[in-house]
Write an enzyme that holds these catalytic residues in place. Structure first.
Site, PDB file in Angstrom:
ATOM      1  N   CYS A 217       0.663  -1.193  -0.249  1.00 40.33           N
ATOM      2  CA  CYS A 217      -0.141   0.046   0.052  1.00 40.33           C
ATOM      3  C   CYS A 217       0.915   1.273   0.092  1.00 40.33           C
ATOM      4  CB  CYS A 217      -0.700  -0.015   1.253  1.00 40.33           C
ATOM      5  SG  CYS A 217      -2.152  -1.206   1.104  1.00 40.33           S
TER       6      CYS A 217
ATOM      7  N   ASP B 214       2.401   2.424   2.539  1.00 39.96           N
ATOM      8  CA  ASP B 214       2.639   2.967   3.854  1.00 39.96           C
ATOM      9  C   ASP B 214       2.325   1.839   4.983  1.00 39.96           C
ATOM     10  OD1 ASP B 214       0.014   3.301   3.771  1.00 39.96           O
ATOM     11  OD2 ASP B 214      -0.059   5.477   3.674  1.00 39.96           O
TER      12      ASP B 214
ATOM     13  N   CYS C  62       5.186   8.513   3.157  1.00 41.43           N
ATOM     14  CA  CYS C  62       5.344   9.824   2.648  1.00 41.43           C
ATOM     15  C   CYS C  62       5.578  10.493   3.867  1.00 41.43           C
ATOM     16  CB  CYS C  62       4.592  10.218   1.835  1.00 41.43           C
ATOM     17  SG  CYS C  62       2.924  10.025   2.588  1.00 41.43           S
TER      18      CYS C  62
ATOM     19  N   CYS D  33      -3.470   9.032   5.433  1.00 42.11           N
ATOM     20  CA  CYS D  33      -2.238   8.976   6.501  1.00 42.11           C
ATOM     21  C   CYS D  33      -2.734   9.254   8.196  1.00 42.11           C
ATOM     22  CB  CYS D  33      -1.288   9.835   6.212  1.00 42.11           C
ATOM     23  SG  CYS D  33      -0.436   9.631   4.847  1.00 42.11           S
TER      24      CYS D  33
END
Lengths: 394, 283
Positions: free
Chosen positions: B35, B37, B61, B105
């Site tokens: 994915c 992350d 990121c 995130c």
């Protein structure tokens, strides 16, 4: 950031060469006429456009000139994407008894998204795969091209990994089945020698800003004798093959850029390859667990694709940006798409590596000192991010 | 290029609490490498049951790293009860803002926290989040319908694009977008019905059977056991309109405080569990 920029992203765009800028300057404020006008102030510009056209043709090794000395195989457009659209659409219109396009999985979105649209319009598209080094599967290409194929379109060189495709061999396959052959050569022109006179390539796209001309000018080469239908329909410009008042300054600039590229090509190829090899050697020596992607025997001299396993590309790029270093990434996160680069995925690169892939691409304006600074700064960034990664086992 | 604010950049460039807590009391691992992350959160409690130490390791990121960093700041010093109330919205608020496409995130941060707390409590993390239950809708990122529904509810989502921003589903090959739209339509419909339910006809207008069943159920479950503790009891006599007639029995009948019992216990419970319209009478 201390204001200094190390630009190592020349496959994204390039600086306008100073000579190009000088050549263009007078066409903006002084010689601003319309080349179609009857009076000298405008009409004389047509001759400058023709001179630029010949420079482009020379760089492409296309020596045909009509009875007026014009290199009519060259059509000026606004960009590489327009050239790609024009080429494919024209092929489908002039071969309207055929309904298939064959291309590759590594193409630029200019081709891939166009193909997706054409599928919606009812055409068939076949995308040929590649191996782990990104080399085209020629058997698959042979099988894909058939008597229903209107056009085969393959990039000459890939923007992300720099692979050079065997376009001549592919053109022969296309012709064996009566299909046209187009190549998106946006990344190749100016970086590798091109001799269209000795080639079977029917159409070729290029973009000015990839070779030190400004943004907003491109070219579609159409071999003489190949039927062509215009994509942008309007006035009589470009002999009725591309409507719209000519971007005179851009065209003159592109002519100059092509002249410079041809004159300096051998030296530039050696120079950027030296920079690229120096970077790869230094990074290989200082950073563990990396992989260098692509076809090591057939790739652009200026391009390096390096995967740093277990970390994510956007994070690397933003840290490099703190030092003014410009590169790009195959990571999903940098673009807002959520998947890593279609090129790296087509090659079957593991996700651990695909997300952490950087591309460095050099030009003749880069220096050894810049390469050394990248090589010196990068390992610390990689180590810091790996220390943060749950997957990294030192 | 993303327009990250100074706070996000600060937490990205100078992340707080990186690493792993030694002998953690709770560990939460979410996301995965495909994915793009992943986050591993570890924490330790002090003698008072407060989180004394929290650390993260993140693959992702800048916004994933910044979200993880503020997450550790948010939970340190909190009890598990307090920490379990932290959501992705708190993470975004602490960062000031995140680009829309990066909201997933912050969701990852919340999920790691929930997984770590569940781990401490001895529940298997994946089951706690419920993310592996259900049917996989987005095959690219392995997102199930259960997770999509949860994200829709928690963030009051109205569009498919928002679903993608919050949990990535549909963000790659996009072949599941129609499926997500269907789930979203169902959820929006459900919410609409539920909202409408709040203004449903008053208790007086309920069908008699429903009235009796509901009221009897609450009397048996909530009220009688309380009265029995004091040696009393109660039975349902009749329901007229919105008035529930009952008969207090045993010690309750004749008790001087039976009026208070009626109002404070019987009526309150019936209003709470059946309908706020109810009035109670002793016969």
């Amino acid at each position: 950031m201390n204001g200094k920029v190390i630009y190592a992203d020349n496959n994204a765009t390039t600086c306008v060469a100073p000579e190009v800028f000088e050549a263009m300057r007078s066409y903006l404020c002084e010689n601003y006429g319309n080349p179609s006008s009857i009076y000298t102030f405008g009409g004389k510009l047509a001759a400058d456009i023709e001179a630029a056209r010949r420079h482009v043709a020379d760089l492409l090794g296309a020596s045909y000139r009509n009875n007026l000395g014009q290199a009519t195989e060259i059509i000026f457009t606004s960009c590489g994407t327009e050239s790609d659209n024009a080429a494919i659409r024209s092929a489908l219109q002039t071969r309207n008894d055929r309904h298939k396009i064959v291309t590759s999985k590594l193409e630029h979105p200019a081709i891939l998204n166009l193909c997706r649209e054409l599928e919606r319009e009812g055409y068939t598209v076949e995308t040929v795969g590649v191996d782990g080094q990104g080399r085209l599967n020629m058997d698959e290409l042979e099988r894909a091209v058939d008597s229903d194929t209107a056009v085969v379109s393959l990039m000459w060189a890939n923007n992300e990994i720099g692979n050079i495709f065997p376009v001549e061999a592919a053109a022969k396959i296309a012709h064996r089945h009566g299909a046209l052959f187009h190549t998106d050569a946006v990344q190749a022109v100016g970086k590798v020698p091109i001799r269209l006179d000795e080639s079977e390539i029917d159409m070729l796209s290029l973009s000015g800003h990839k070779l030190h001309a400004p943004k907003g000018v491109g070219v579609l080469y159409v071999r003489r004798g190949i039927r062509f239908r215009p994509f942008i329909i309007g006035g009589h410009q470009e002999k009725g093959r591309r409507g719209g008042t000519e971007n005179v300054a851009g065209i003159v600039g592109l002519g100059k850029a092509c002249e410079l590229a041809l004159a300096g090509m051998d030296a530039e190829i050696r120079y950027v390859a030296m920079l690229r090899d120096r970077l790869e050697a230094k990074i290989s020596a200082s950073v563990p667990q990396i992989r260098i992607n692509g076809d090591m025997e057939h790739r652009l001299p200026n391009t390096s694709s390096i995967s740093f396993e277990y970390i994510e590309g956007e994070a690397i790029l933003l840290r490099l940006d703190q030092r003014g270093i410009c590169a790009s990434s195959g990571s999903a996160c940098t673009t807002g798409s959520l998947e890593p680069s279609h090129v790296l995925r087509a090659m079957g690169l593991p996700y651990t590596a695909a997300h952490g892939t950087l591309r460095f691409s050099f030009s003749r304006y880069n220096t050894v000192e810049e390469v050394d600074e990248i090589a010196e700064y990068l390992p610390g960034v990689i180590a810091a991010l790996r220390a943060m990664s749950p997957y990294w086992k030192a | 290029m993303w327009d990250y604010n100074d706070k996000v950049m600060d937490h990205f460039l100078n992340p707080r609490n990186v690493g792993e807590v030694k002998n953690p009391d709770g560990t939460g691992e979410v996301g995965n490498v495909s994915c793009g992350d992943a986050l591993k959160l570890t924490f330790k409690l002090d003698g008072n049951g407060r989180i004394s130490e929290a650390k993260f390791k993140t693959f992702g990121c800048a916004s994933a790293i910044a979200s993880s960093s503020v997450l550790t700041e948010l939970i340190i010093g909190k009890t598990l009860e307090e920490a379990s109330k932290i959501t992705n919205k708190d993470i975004v608020a602490r960062l000031g803002e995140l680009p829309e496409e990066k909201l997933h995130c912050s969701v990852m941060g919340m999920e790691a926290l929930q997984a770590a707390i569940a781990d401490y409590r001895g529940v298997k993390a994946a089951d706690a989040a419920g993310d592996h239950e259900g049917r996989v809708v987005c095959k690219c990122f392995g997102v199930t319908d259960v997770k999509i529904r949860r994200v829709i509810r928690e963030n009051n989502i109205k569009t498919v694009a928002e679903v993608t921003n919050y949990c990535k589903a549909g963000g790659a090959c996009s072949s599941c977008l129609d499926d997500i739209q269907k789930i979203l339509d169902e959820e929006l419909h459900r919410k609409k019905t539920a909202d409408a339910g709040k203004s449903e006809p008053g208790f007086a207008a309920w069908p008699v059977v429903r009235k009796v069943v509901k009221v009897q159920e609450v009397i048996d479950r909530e009220i009688v056991p309380m009265l029995e503790k004091d040696g009393g009891s109660m039975e349902l006599v009749d329901i007229v309109g919105a008035t529930v007639r009952v008969r207090l029995q045993g010690r309750c009948s004749g008790c001087p405080s039976s009026g208070v019992t009626l109002k404070n216990l019987v009526e309150d419970k019936l209003r709470e569990f059946v309908s706020p319209d109810i009035m109670v009478e002793n016969v």
